[in-house]
Design a protein around this motif. Structure first.
Motif, mmCIF file in Angstrom:
data_model
loop_
_atom_site.group_PDB
_atom_site.id
_atom_site.type_symbol
_atom_site.label_atom_id
_atom_site.label_comp_id
_atom_site.label_asym_id
_atom_site.label_seq_id
_atom_site.Cartn_x
_atom_site.Cartn_y
_atom_site.Cartn_z
ATOM 1 N N VAL A 2 27.083 133.189 105.905
ATOM 2 C CA VAL A 2 26.800 131.959 106.652
ATOM 3 C C VAL A 2 27.356 132.056 108.071
ATOM 4 N N PHE A 3 26.625 131.498 109.013
ATOM 5 C CA PHE A 3 27.146 131.371 110.369
ATOM 6 C C PHE A 3 26.775 129.994 110.902
ATOM 7 N N LEU A 4 27.453 129.566 111.948
ATOM 8 C CA LEU A 4 27.232 128.260 112.561
ATOM 9 C C LEU A 4 26.387 128.400 113.821
ATOM 10 N N LYS A 5 25.637 127.358 114.115
ATOM 11 C CA LYS A 5 24.826 127.314 115.326
ATOM 12 C C LYS A 5 25.146 126.053 116.097
ATOM 13 N N GLY A 6 25.052 126.138 117.426
ATOM 14 C CA GLY A 6 25.180 124.957 118.265
ATOM 15 C C GLY A 6 23.851 124.235 118.396
ATOM 16 N N GLU A 7 23.917 122.948 118.686
ATOM 17 C CA GLU A 7 22.692 122.141 118.732
ATOM 18 C C GLU A 7 21.773 122.505 119.891
ATOM 19 N N THR A 8 22.306 123.111 120.952
ATOM 20 C CA THR A 8 21.436 123.497 122.060
ATOM 21 C C THR A 8 20.480 124.627 121.675
ATOM 22 N N ALA A 9 20.732 125.267 120.525
ATOM 23 C CA ALA A 9 19.814 126.296 120.056
ATOM 24 C C ALA A 9 18.488 125.708 119.589
ATOM 25 N N LEU A 10 18.475 124.415 119.218
ATOM 26 C CA LEU A 10 17.270 123.815 118.662
ATOM 27 C C LEU A 10 16.200 123.612 119.733
ATOM 28 N N ASN A 11 14.963 123.734 119.298
ATOM 29 C CA ASN A 11 13.801 123.604 120.159
ATOM 30 C C ASN A 11 12.719 122.888 119.361
ATOM 31 N N GLY A 12 11.632 122.486 120.001
ATOM 32 C CA GLY A 12 10.590 121.736 119.320
ATOM 33 C C GLY A 12 9.315 122.528 119.092
ATOM 34 N N HIS A 13 8.414 121.930 118.338
ATOM 35 C CA HIS A 13 7.079 122.461 118.083
ATOM 36 C C HIS A 13 6.320 122.617 119.405
ATOM 37 N N ARG A 14 5.563 123.693 119.510
ATOM 38 C CA ARG A 14 4.728 123.973 120.696
ATOM 39 C C ARG A 14 5.546 124.219 121.966
ATOM 40 N N GLN A 15 6.835 124.524 121.811
ATOM 41 C CA GLN A 15 7.664 124.847 122.971
ATOM 42 C C GLN A 15 7.790 126.356 123.116
ATOM 43 N N ARG A 16 8.539 126.780 124.125
ATOM 44 C CA ARG A 16 8.679 128.200 124.438
ATOM 45 C C ARG A 16 10.104 128.673 124.203
ATOM 46 N N THR A 17 10.243 129.912 123.783
ATOM 47 C CA THR A 17 11.542 130.542 123.584
ATOM 48 C C THR A 17 11.592 131.818 124.407
ATOM 49 N N ILE A 56 25.333 122.732 111.974
ATOM 50 C CA ILE A 56 24.151 123.525 111.632
ATOM 51 C C ILE A 56 24.634 124.797 110.959
ATOM 52 N N LEU A 57 24.330 124.918 109.683
ATOM 53 C CA LEU A 57 24.714 126.076 108.882
ATOM 54 C C LEU A 57 23.481 126.944 108.665
ATOM 55 N N ALA A 58 23.629 128.236 108.829
ATOM 56 C CA ALA A 58 22.483 129.136 108.694
ATOM 57 C C ALA A 58 22.850 130.305 107.787
ATOM 58 N N LEU A 59 21.940 130.625 106.876
ATOM 59 C CA LEU A 59 22.146 131.698 105.903
ATOM 60 C C LEU A 59 21.567 133.002 106.413
ATOM 61 N N GLY A 60 22.302 134.076 106.217
ATOM 62 C CA GLY A 60 21.768 135.407 106.459
ATOM 63 C C GLY A 60 21.545 136.122 105.142
ATOM 64 N N LEU A 61 20.529 136.972 105.092
ATOM 65 C CA LEU A 61 20.265 137.820 103.932
ATOM 66 C C LEU A 61 20.192 137.021 102.635
ATOM 67 N N ASN A 62 19.469 135.887 102.652
ATOM 68 C CA ASN A 62 19.379 135.059 101.459
ATOM 69 C C ASN A 62 18.133 135.355 100.624
ATOM 70 N N TYR A 63 17.380 136.370 101.018
ATOM 71 C CA TYR A 63 16.268 136.852 100.203
ATOM 72 C C TYR A 63 16.511 138.332 99.941
ATOM 73 N N ALA A 64 16.459 138.728 98.690
ATOM 74 C CA ALA A 64 16.768 140.112 98.333
ATOM 75 C C ALA A 64 15.823 141.093 99.016
ATOM 76 N N ASP A 65 14.528 140.702 99.158
ATOM 77 C CA ASP A 65 13.579 141.630 99.777
ATOM 78 C C ASP A 65 13.888 141.828 101.257
ATOM 79 N N HIS A 66 14.401 140.783 101.923
ATOM 80 C CA HIS A 66 14.771 140.922 103.336
ATOM 81 C C HIS A 66 16.001 141.812 103.487
ATOM 82 N N ALA A 67 16.974 141.651 102.581
ATOM 83 C CA ALA A 67 18.143 142.530 102.615
ATOM 84 C C ALA A 67 17.721 143.985 102.421
#
Length: 249
Positions: A75-90, A51-62
């Protein structure tokens, strides 16, 4: 086609969207609230998912964060346990001051990709989904050294509700994004404003690493992030892909 993974009556099933309802693989037609939603992409049976995730990939967000836009993907990596589903809680940990959503177009790799050229990039994509990549700003060391606790936490990355086939999204670089918190619009953007677009990312990553079917690339978020409190209902929505709902606890 819009595909999902759900639990119905104790059984994990694949499903597709039909007239606003879910058609399960066993032929049952059920409502959205009759199931427990899972991330729409099944875990690979033979290997860990990348799982690859981009940071600051929109100029307006930067700019919103008072940070210079990167000249190369952050770029940073994420573990699969980070994933969650629709209508779930975080969970929002006790004592933090700023936890925010991030509505992100997510690429689902469909074929083994190694040294792919930009012009061929779309041939290696199975489809797209929506991610809400929550971040805890308190834990951030700096934008080039994000502490693991900022984003790589169990259940802190809802994904879904659907995996939409790539052929049904002819131009992923022209999709509206929107986030609401408790029904109030707090973020609007469009994927055309990415600094590094979808074909670039496939070419970039596959130049030095092999992408495998089922791997995910989260492509960043536009400006408009706000602090989310326990009890807030957050909906991250991308044109053509659906609306991903999550509740903070």
């Amino acid at each position: 086609m819009k595909r999902a993974r759900v639990i119905h009556q104790g059984r994990v099933q694949h499903a597709s969207e039909q007239g606003g309802r879910l058609l399960l693989q066993d032929g049952t037609l059920v409502g959205e609230t009759d199931v427990t939603w899972l991330p729409p992409v099944a875990p690979p049976a033979d290997r860990p998912r990348t799982i690859l995730a981009l940071g600051l990939n929109y100029a307006d967000h930067a700019k919103e964060l008072e940070f210079k836009a990167p000249e190369e993907p952050l770029v940073f990596l994420k573990g699969e346990t980070a994933l969650n589903g629709h209508r779930q809680r975080t969970r929002r940990p006790a004592g933090v001051n700023f936890m925010h959503y991030e509505c992100e177009l997510t690429i689902v790799v469909g074929r083994t990709a190694r040294k792919v050229k930009r012009d061929d990039a779309y041939d290696f994509i199975a489809g797209y989904t929506v991610a809400n990549d929550y971040a805890i700003r308190d834990y951030l060391e700096n934008w080039y050294r994000p502490n693991l606790r900022v984003k790589n936490r169990d259940g802190a990355t809802p994904l879904g509700p659907w995996l939409v086939d790539a052929k049904d999204i002819p131009n992923p670089m022209a999709l509206d994004l929107r986030t609401t918190v408790n029904g109030k619009v707090t973020q609007c953007g469009n994927t055309r404003d990415m600094i590094f677009d979808v074909p670039f990312l496939i070419e970039y990553f596959s130049a030095f690493m092999t992408l495998q079917p089922g791997d995910l690339i989260l492509t960043g978020t536009p400006d408009g992030v706000v602090d989310c409190k326990p009890g807030d209902v957050v909906v991250t929505e991308i044109e053509g892909l659906g609306a991903l709902m999550n509740t903070i606890e």
